[in-house]
Design a protein around this motif. Structure first.
Motif, PDB file in Angstrom:
ATOM      1  N   ALA A 124       0.831  -1.212   0.000  1.00 14.14           N
ATOM      2  CA  ALA A 124       0.000   0.000   0.000  1.00 14.14           C
ATOM      3  C   ALA A 124       0.864   1.261   0.000  1.00 14.14           C
ATOM      4  O   ALA A 124       0.366   2.358  -0.267  1.00 14.14           O
ATOM      5  N   TRP A 178      -5.917  13.408  -1.112  1.00 17.02           N
ATOM      6  CA  TRP A 178      -7.238  13.613  -0.501  1.00 17.02           C
ATOM      7  C   TRP A 178      -7.265  14.933   0.266  1.00 17.02           C
ATOM      8  O   TRP A 178      -8.323  15.422   0.620  1.00 17.02           O
ATOM      9  N   PRO A 227       2.651   8.902  17.505  1.00 16.06           N
ATOM     10  CA  PRO A 227       1.723   7.760  17.582  1.00 16.06           C
ATOM     11  C   PRO A 227       0.278   8.093  17.228  1.00 16.06           C
ATOM     12  O   PRO A 227      -0.503   7.186  16.969  1.00 16.06           O
ATOM     13  N   PRO A 248      -2.863   8.618  11.984  1.00 20.44           N
ATOM     14  CA  PRO A 248      -3.487   7.411  11.432  1.00 20.44           C
ATOM     15  C   PRO A 248      -2.842   6.972  10.114  1.00 20.44           C
ATOM     16  O   PRO A 248      -3.154   5.904   9.604  1.00 20.44           O
ATOM     17  N   ASP A 249      -1.974   7.819   9.556  1.00 20.00           N
ATOM     18  CA  ASP A 249      -1.442   7.529   8.221  1.00 20.00           C
ATOM     19  C   ASP A 249       0.068   7.355   8.179  1.00 20.00           C
ATOM     20  O   ASP A 249       0.660   7.451   7.098  1.00 20.00           O
ATOM     21  N   LYS A 281      -3.371  12.768   5.131  1.00 15.55           N
ATOM     22  CA  LYS A 281      -4.696  13.143   4.637  1.00 15.55           C
ATOM     23  C   LYS A 281      -5.175  14.460   5.245  1.00 15.55           C
ATOM     24  O   LYS A 281      -6.302  14.883   5.004  1.00 15.55           O
ATOM     25  N   CYS A 329      -5.692  15.339   8.564  1.00 22.20           N
ATOM     26  CA  CYS A 329      -6.731  15.275   9.604  1.00 22.20           C
ATOM     27  C   CYS A 329      -6.495  16.284  10.722  1.00 22.20           C
ATOM     28  O   CYS A 329      -7.430  16.695  11.391  1.00 22.20           O
ATOM     29  N   GLY A 330      -5.229  16.637  10.965  1.00 23.63           N
ATOM     30  CA  GLY A 330      -4.928  17.675  11.963  1.00 23.63           C
ATOM     31  C   GLY A 330      -4.803  17.197  13.397  1.00 23.63           C
ATOM     32  O   GLY A 330      -4.651  18.007  14.309  1.00 23.63           O
ATOM     33  N   ILE A 331      -4.844  15.870  13.625  1.00 25.76           N
ATOM     34  CA  ILE A 331      -4.736  15.372  15.007  1.00 25.76           C
ATOM     35  C   ILE A 331      -3.382  15.774  15.607  1.00 25.76           C
ATOM     36  O   ILE A 331      -3.294  16.195  16.754  1.00 25.76           O
ATOM     37  N   LYS A 343      -3.246  19.331  16.819  1.00 27.90           N
ATOM     38  CA  LYS A 343      -4.050  19.508  18.036  1.00 27.90           C
ATOM     39  C   LYS A 343      -3.328  18.981  19.283  1.00 27.90           C
ATOM     40  O   LYS A 343      -3.438  19.561  20.360  1.00 27.90           O
ATOM     41  N   HIS A 375      -3.148   3.184   3.099  1.00 27.45           N
ATOM     42  CA  HIS A 375      -4.451   2.531   3.307  1.00 27.45           C
ATOM     43  C   HIS A 375      -5.532   3.586   3.084  1.00 27.45           C
ATOM     44  O   HIS A 375      -5.265   4.773   3.129  1.00 27.45           O
ATOM     45  N   ARG A 376      -6.778   3.144   2.876  1.00 29.69           N
ATOM     46  CA  ARG A 376      -7.825   4.109   2.506  1.00 29.69           C
ATOM     47  C   ARG A 376      -8.817   4.382   3.619  1.00 29.69           C
ATOM     48  O   ARG A 376      -9.983   4.665   3.347  1.00 29.69           O
ATOM     49  N   MET A 377      -8.368   4.294   4.875  1.00 30.17           N
ATOM     50  CA  MET A 377      -9.254   4.700   5.965  1.00 30.17           C
ATOM     51  C   MET A 377      -9.445   6.212   5.878  1.00 30.17           C
ATOM     52  O   MET A 377      -8.585   6.926   5.381  1.00 30.17           O
ATOM     53  N   CYS A 378     -10.578   6.726   6.382  1.00 29.24           N
ATOM     54  CA  CYS A 378     -10.841   8.170   6.332  1.00 29.24           C
ATOM     55  C   CYS A 378      -9.766   8.953   7.086  1.00 29.24           C
ATOM     56  O   CYS A 378      -9.126   8.427   7.990  1.00 29.24           O
ATOM     57  N   ALA A 379      -9.623  10.212   6.741  1.00 27.49           N
ATOM     58  CA  ALA A 379      -8.727  11.100   7.484  1.00 27.49           C
ATOM     59  C   ALA A 379      -9.196  11.151   8.937  1.00 27.49           C
ATOM     60  O   ALA A 379     -10.383  11.291   9.198  1.00 27.49           O
ATOM     61  N   GLY A 380      -8.243  11.001   9.860  1.00 29.25           N
ATOM     62  CA  GLY A 380      -8.572  11.130  11.281  1.00 29.25           C
ATOM     63  C   GLY A 380      -9.193   9.899  11.906  1.00 29.25           C
ATOM     64  O   GLY A 380      -9.655   9.955  13.040  1.00 29.25           O
ATOM     65  N   CYS A 381      -9.201   8.780  11.204  1.00 27.20           N
ATOM     66  CA  CYS A 381      -9.805   7.548  11.725  1.00 27.20           C
ATOM     67  C   CYS A 381      -9.020   7.004  12.921  1.00 27.20           C
ATOM     68  O   CYS A 381      -7.789   7.018  12.923  1.00 27.20           O
ATOM     69  N   PRO A 387      -6.719   2.847  12.405  1.00 26.64           N
ATOM     70  CA  PRO A 387      -5.301   2.586  12.092  1.00 26.64           C
ATOM     71  C   PRO A 387      -4.362   2.950  13.243  1.00 26.64           C
ATOM     72  O   PRO A 387      -3.286   2.351  13.366  1.00 26.64           O
ATOM     73  N   ILE A 388      -4.783   3.882  14.077  1.00 28.46           N
ATOM     74  CA  ILE A 388      -3.950   4.244  15.235  1.00 28.46           C
ATOM     75  C   ILE A 388      -3.922   3.066  16.210  1.00 28.46           C
ATOM     76  O   ILE A 388      -2.863   2.703  16.736  1.00 28.46           O
ATOM     77  N   GLY A 410      -2.544  10.346  25.946  1.00 32.36           N
ATOM     78  CA  GLY A 410      -1.227  10.967  26.111  1.00 32.36           C
ATOM     79  C   GLY A 410      -0.119  10.305  25.332  1.00 32.36           C
ATOM     80  O   GLY A 410      -0.091  10.358  24.099  1.00 32.36           O
ATOM     81  N   THR A 467     -12.188  16.110  12.736  1.00 34.92           N
ATOM     82  CA  THR A 467     -11.154  15.064  12.771  1.00 34.92           C
ATOM     83  C   THR A 467     -10.035  15.323  13.785  1.00 34.92           C
ATOM     84  O   THR A 467      -9.563  14.392  14.418  1.00 34.92           O
ATOM     85  N   GLU A 468      -9.635  16.601  13.932  1.00 37.81           N
ATOM     86  CA  GLU A 468      -8.473  16.858  14.806  1.00 37.81           C
ATOM     87  C   GLU A 468      -8.767  16.613  16.292  1.00 37.81           C
ATOM     88  O   GLU A 468      -7.860  16.569  17.111  1.00 37.81           O
ATOM     89  N   GLU A 469     -10.051  16.428  16.653  1.00 37.51           N
ATOM     90  CA  GLU A 469     -10.430  16.305  18.064  1.00 37.51           C
ATOM     91  C   GLU A 469     -10.263  14.896  18.629  1.00 37.51           C
ATOM     92  O   GLU A 469     -10.626  14.658  19.783  1.00 37.51           O
ATOM     93  N   LEU A 470      -9.741  13.965  17.848  1.00 34.85           N
ATOM     94  CA  LEU A 470      -9.688  12.570  18.293  1.00 34.85           C
ATOM     95  C   LEU A 470      -9.198  12.385  19.733  1.00 34.85           C
ATOM     96  O   LEU A 470      -9.844  11.731  20.545  1.00 34.85           O
ATOM     97  N   THR A 491      -8.992  14.525  22.120  1.00 36.61           N
ATOM     98  CA  THR A 491      -9.862  15.196  23.098  1.00 36.61           C
ATOM     99  C   THR A 491     -11.026  14.265  23.453  1.00 36.61           C
ATOM    100  O   THR A 491     -11.419  14.143  24.607  1.00 36.61           O
TER     101      THR A 491
END
Lengths: 103, 311
Positions: free
Chosen positions: A30, A38, A58, A61-62, A82, A84-86, A89, B19-25, B28-29, B195, B230-233, B235
């Motif tokens: 992949a 995206w 960690p 997700p990508d 992608k 997401c901005g995590i 944040k 992989h094709r998971m959505c952004a911020g999913c 995969p984490i 954390g 998405t960025e709030e995961l 939180t």
């Protein structure tokens, strides 16, 4: 029996060349897939502010934040990111900002 | 050895980008963290129930898994991985295989709480040396956010739509972690991302290296289905833990241990207001829903404290 690799399997090959039972004979293929397209916003890191706490790594997700051999985080891998901005944040030092991605 | 995030992150990634998971999913984490808990010299066979994760990480001819991966059907991840584990044991006994392999199954809540439940229950009861990891995003997200038995009470989904007739899902969430404890397996834990990922990493390592069957329930938020940015995961997961909606604990040989006790237990409202799927609960006239939810959370939390010998 065909044991073609992912890089050689595309719309131009025929069914005879497809691997038996659609098995995949390599790990991590992949990595050829660009999911960066995206993105509408992208992360930018200010290395001056970054304290190498690694908390952003960690949560991605990508797998877009590579860790160098010396254990420090590297530049973003925008081929996968992608947007997401995590990471931005969770950064305790505000070293990561999300900006509009102009392509 | 005590946990060190920097050392952990030096390990080679076993789950790749692309992989094709959505952004911020969240899933995969969960996957990369669990796989990182493997000792680098050990190999793994991963099985996945049909799920967002399966359809997005394994699209011919691309695989995001560096280890061997097998997918069979929605309902039988438990049976599939136990079959592989048994074959490995047989080959090992005959001296046909030398390497150390570990067996990990992943399933979403649909493939674990509902459809794959009997297969999982059988695998746990037979005591295969495996780990089943449920990434719990509390609905069938892959097919468009339908309610599952893991969806919380009052949550808005496409098959429990909030309106004049019903106030969201009518039923309560199933407590799968405790059902797995009742299987008398050596290791069961409930965790999520917090954390520096100490909690989930240590639990994943214990689950993988405890001989026998182990079960890990990981809350993995879904920005699309839960309706938050998405960025709030992180939180959201922190709020889930601090409101005691998703307490962190582990059960070793039947004995409960609390992993984290919030300094101040936050009101459940803080968790609800962060997500669109609960927004109707905060409207005037619907206070009873929040009260009901708080009552349920309090009851489960006190039960857990008693089980853990904290009260």
């Amino acid at each position: 029996m065909s044991n073609l690799k992912a890089k050689d399997i595309n719309e131009t090959i025929t069914w005879k060349e497809i691997t038996l039972g659609c098995s995949v004979f390599e790990g991590g293929s992949a990595e050829l897939v660009n999911t960066g397209d995206w993105r509408t916003i992208k992360p930018v890191i200010d290395m001056e502010k970054c304290k190498q706490c690694m908390l952003c790594v960690p949560v991605c997700p990508d797998m877009s934040i590579p860790v160098e051999e010396d254990g420090r985080r590297g530049e973003f891998n925008l081929f996968f990111c992608k947007g997401c901005g995590i990471c931005a944040k969770v950064c305790p030092f505000d070293a990561i900002t999300m900006i509009k991605d102009e392509k | 050895m005590s946990y060190n995030l920097k050392e952990e992150l030096k390990k080679e990634e076993r789950f790749t980008g692309g992989h094709r998971m959505c952004a911020g999913c969240g899933s995969p984490i969960a996957v990369r963290t669990v796989l990182r808990a493997l000792n680098p010299e050990d190999k793994a066979v991963v099985c996945s129930a049909t799920s967002c994760l399966e359809v997005s990480s394994f699209m011919y001819p691309f695989t995001a898994w560096k280890d061997s991966f097998i997918h069979n059907a929605f309902e039988n991840a438990g049976a599939t991985i136990s079959g592989v584990e048994t074959a490995y044991k047989a080959l090992k006994k005959r001296g046909k295989i030398d390497d150390t392999y570990k067996f990990i199954a992943f399933g979403g809540d649909g493939g674990t709480y509902d459809i794959g439940f009997q297969s999982l229950s059988g695998a746990m009861e037979r005591g295969h040396d495996m780990v089943y990891v449920c990434y719990d995003n509390e609905a069938y997200m892959n097919t468009g956010i339908q309610r599952s038995s893991s969806t919380p009470h009052f949550a808005d989904t496409t098959t429990s739509p909030v309106g004049a007739v019903i106030p969201g899902k009518l039923q309560k969430k199933k407590d799968l972690t405790k059902i797995m404890v009742a299987h008398n397996v050596p290791y069961v834990a409930q965790t999520t991302f917090m954390g520096n990922f100490k909690d989930i990493s240590e639990k994943a390592h214990k689950a993988i290296y405890t001989p026998g069957a182990a079960f890990l329930n990981v809350m993995a938020p879904c920005p699309r289905g839960w309706r938050y940015e998405t960025e709030e995961l992180m939180t959201i997961t922190k709020l889930a833990v601090d409101t005691c909606v998703w307490p962190l604990y582990e059960v070793i040989d039947g004995k409960y241990f609390l992993s984290y006790k919030p300094k101040t237990k936050l009101p459940v409202e803080d968790y609800l207001k962060a997500q669109g799927r609960f927004s109707h609960m905060l409207k005037p006239g619907n206070e009873w829903m929040v009260e009901k939810m708080q009552e349920e959370v309090n009851r489960h939390w006190i039960d857990l404290l008693v089980l853990c010998g904290e009260k």
